[in-house]
Design a protein around this motif. Sequence first.
Motif: not given
Length: 330
Positions: A140-155
């Motif tokens: 997801a990091r380089t793919g489709e992530h428009h609804n993914h995390a903005i807080l507390g995420a990690s690599a």
Amino acid sequence: MREFDYRRALDVPGAVALLDAVPHARYLGGGTNLVDLMKAGVERPERLVDVRELPLDRIEPSPDGGLLIGATVTNSDLAAHPEVRRRYPALSQAVLAGASGQLRNMATVGGNLLQRTRCAYFTDLTRPCNKRIPDSGCSARTGEHHNHAILGASAHCVATHPSDMAVALAALDAVVSYQTADRPGELALADFYLPVGSTPHRETALPPGALITGVTLPAAPVATVSRYRKVRERASYAFAIGSVAAALDVQDGVVRDVRLALGAVASRPWRARTAERALLGRPADAAEFAAAADAELAAAEPLRDNAYKVTLVRNLIVAVLTELTEESAR
């Protein structure tokens, strides 16, 4: 779907024993998430232990004046309960926002807490996913992530937690009760979900084999003036792209108590404690609400396509707190 063993439990000790007897077993409540994951090949239990017949389907007063909610209470019954609607309206609103009526009739409180992310890469067996296969990578990091995390995420993972109910429970300081083969236990919801870190496949702090038996809502006068607001990409039956659960006590124009949790921004319900601290003792007005939201969201690390969530959630916080302030003044 692969072949599996099915057992129906009639009491809590029996359910725990049935699960412990098989290495790869799962508890089955309403099955609204687990069965879908089994069909997709993500979950492959050797045994399902059906817990729907356990005597955990009641909502009743707790000794401290709060509410005890059994783990097999359906989402429909939870949302409609008179005491939930009167004393914890944000919880009722969150549950009603969470799914269709048919799903709410099946889904249980315990199962709702344990539902897994709706990240498309988690259910796509052809793509790497650290939550599904540790150390395989995060598509997801380089793919489709428009609804993914903005807080507390990690690599290692940027997926979000899908539950609406859990966001409201986080704001209301809920406590989760569970039973293992050795003892009963409790976890504050603030400690129930683990930070994503480098082990996104480890989602909760429940001991191995633990069965959720209920949720306790503490007595909280502030909770009577509470609200859950969800933004989604279509009018119904969709997961949040941002949500807020808030409770507010305003006296003489000053914030005396506030509870605030955010949804669809992190791998777990996000308790906005920085914003809460910024608001206590301050005037209850839009400028203060915006400043508190900015303080909370200063830690945001949006990806290429989800920076819009920072503005969306900021505006949600201001709008919901403003509405609660007006409600308190009536």
